[in-house]
Design an enzyme around this catalytic site. Structure first.
Site, short mmCIF file in Angstrom:
data_model
loop_
_atom_site.label_atom_id
_atom_site.label_comp_id
_atom_site.label_asym_id
_atom_site.label_seq_id
_atom_site.Cartn_x
_atom_site.Cartn_y
_atom_site.Cartn_z
N ASP A 75 5.17 -77.84 -32.38
CA ASP A 75 3.49 -78.08 -31.67
C ASP A 75 2.61 -78.37 -32.62
OD1 ASP A 75 4.21 -75.43 -32.27
OD2 ASP A 75 2.97 -74.43 -31.07
N HIS A 99 7.87 -72.48 -23.56
CA HIS A 99 9.02 -72.11 -23.24
C HIS A 99 9.24 -71.00 -22.50
CE1 HIS A 99 7.82 -70.43 -27.36
NE2 HIS A 99 8.08 -71.70 -27.81
N HIS A 115 -4.32 -72.77 -32.08
CA HIS A 115 -4.38 -72.95 -30.51
C HIS A 115 -5.54 -72.30 -30.20
CE1 HIS A 115 -0.07 -73.98 -30.41
NE2 HIS A 115 0.36 -72.93 -30.86
N HIS A 141 4.34 -66.97 -37.22
CA HIS A 141 5.12 -66.41 -36.21
C HIS A 141 6.82 -66.80 -36.65
CE1 HIS A 141 6.68 -69.18 -32.52
NE2 HIS A 141 7.38 -67.96 -32.34
N ASP A 143 -1.05 -70.06 -36.26
CA ASP A 143 -0.66 -69.26 -34.91
C ASP A 143 -1.39 -67.82 -34.85
OD1 ASP A 143 1.02 -70.98 -33.75
OD2 ASP A 143 2.88 -70.24 -34.65
N HIS A 203 2.42 -74.33 -40.86
CA HIS A 203 3.72 -74.02 -40.00
C HIS A 203 4.46 -75.24 -39.55
CE1 HIS A 203 5.75 -71.72 -36.90
NE2 HIS A 203 4.99 -71.85 -35.80
N GLU A 255 6.70 -75.26 -36.93
CA GLU A 255 7.19 -75.54 -35.53
C GLU A 255 6.38 -76.80 -34.75
OE1 GLU A 255 6.23 -72.22 -33.01
OE2 GLU A 255 7.74 -72.83 -31.65
N TYR A 258 -1.12 -64.30 -25.41
CA TYR A 258 -0.57 -64.68 -26.59
C TYR A 258 0.14 -64.08 -27.39
CZ TYR A 258 -0.26 -68.18 -30.54
OH TYR A 258 0.18 -68.98 -31.60
FE FE2 Z 1 4.64 -71.02 -33.92
FE FE2 Z 2 1.86 -72.75 -32.26
#
Ligand code: FE2
Ligand code: FE2
Length: 392
Positions: free
Chosen positions: A82, A24, A223, A145, A164, A78, A80, A192
């Site tokens: 991903d 994004h 990640h 996050h 994250d 998390h 999100e 990041y």
């Molecule tokens: Fe995230």
């Molecule tokens: Fe992430």
């Protein structure tokens, strides 16, 4: 594809997104990974998940160790996508498996996937579950996050599954940070942080404090590379970044230009910093991506932004950068607005406002600098001399 062994009975089973170049708006030149972790104990546990299009890859890695249908427990650190958009596919295979996450995690997963009959178990900070030889302890880390983020800690092996936090967007066949040049991994961790974590630095401060008593021998983020040897460096870096530390010997001169007048000013401004012993980095918005410029903002005390006046305003490239900068909210910086103009000169007050106003970037500001049409040598020298007076 195979699982990667981290410790006896603890495996990395994530997916590698070699082709990812845009997260994004964040330019991810090196791709990324979505890290999931499998713990083989009396209760077989999977921590986190992957992006939906890497689900088969995750499944094949799990299958290289155990039959995936044998998984007993899911932990979702998390919401999100991903890290969660592979979850609905896995739940078809494991419809009755309990999912451990916090209240915001449950709310978020329900909102994303509308799951029917998923067996959610709410955890709070300090809660533990026993999976056999091991306990797994949870710590919620809201806004690092999203509101739903949490850490999972395994005291038995002293591994922090940090999701994250401490991540980097790097696709590689190496899994451990110490298998690659550490400076490169730290630089990607900085990028990041700049582009994802920076607005939540106050929350990062709290999380660093709360996590300080943990004995950690491995940080396994969601990640990129896994930290072992570099743990001290990445935690130290997070302390600097979370408290908005900036190098008083580093300035950025960020600009776009129409007929090179604003560019000439940019070099005169850089000269003033150099004359005062401050390193100045030229960042033309035509050739630098805003997400890379944010990495530079992470440790620069001075953020100078220049635009000529176009249509009674600033150039769209500069507007895009400033809007992005404001959203990411670095603090403790000194700003400078500059630009050339033909007749109206509106770009300079607009830049001054976007950098300096309390409800914008809120930087302490140096005096703005403007010149009409093309600055000659004498004008440029005066820009340098006048600015030198302002740099302490
Ligand atoms: Fe995230
Ligand atoms: Fe992430």
């Amino acid at each position: 594809m195979k699982a990667y062994k981290l410790r006896d009975n603890i495996w990395w089973v994530g997916g590698i997104d070699w082709d990812l170049r845009n997260f994004h708006g964040y330019l991810t030149q090196r791709g990324s990974t979505y890290n999931a972790y499998l713990i083989i104990d009396e209760k077989i546990t999977l921590i986190d998940n992957v992006k939906y299009y890497l689900y088969e890859e995750m499944l094949s890695r799990i299958s290289s160790v155990i039959d995936p249908s044998k998984i007993d427990i899911l932990i979702q650190n998390h919401v999100e996508m991903d890290h969660s958009s592979g979850l609905p596919m896995l739940m078809k295979l494991l419809p009755n498996v309990p999912i451990y996450t916090n209240a915001n995690g449950i709310k978020g997963l329900k909102a994303h996937f509308g799951p029917e009959g998923w067996d959610f178990h709410e955890i709070k900070t300090g809660d533990s579950i026993n999976i056999g030889k091991r306990d797994l302890t949870f710590m919620t880390t809201p806004m690092v996050h999203w509101p739903d983020n949490q850490f999972t800690y395994c005291p038995h092996e002293k591994i922090l599954f940090s999701n994250d936090a401490f991540g980097q967007h790097i696709a590689s066949s190496e899994r451990m940070a110490n298998e690659l040049p550490l400076n490169m991994v730290l630089e990607e961790a900085k990028k990041y942080y700049a582009n994802i974590v920076l607005p939540y630095s106050k929350q990062v401060q709290k999380v660093l404090e709360a996590a300080a008593p943990l004995e950690i021998e491995m940080i396994a983020p969601s990640h990129g590379l896994i930290w072992t040897d570099g743990i001290g460096q990445i935690i130290d870096a997070y302390k600097h970044w979370a408290y908005y530390d900036a190098d008083p010997q580093k300035a950025l001169v960020i600009y776009d230009t129409m007929w090179k007048s604003t560019q000439k000013m940019a070099f005169a401004i850089a000269q003033a910093f150099e004359n005062k012993g401050v390193r100045a980095k030229m960042l033309n918005l035509q050739t630098n991506h805003i997400s890379d410029i944010m990495t530079e903002v992470m440790d620069a005390k001075y953020v100078c932004v220049g635009s000529p006046t176009l249509n009674s305003s600033i150039l769209p490239t500069v507007a895009a950068f400033l809007y992005y900068l404001k959203g990411l909210s670095p603090k403790n910086r000194i700003g400078l607005a500059f630009g050339s103009y033909g007749w109206g000169g509106q770009s300079i007050p607009i830049l001054q406002q976007l950098l300096g106003d309390k409800d914008q970037c809120g930087f302490e500001m140096l005096d703005p600098i403007k010149t009409q049409y093309i600055p000659d040598r004498a004008t440029l020298d005066k820009i340098t001399q006048d600015l030198e007076q302002q740099i302490t």
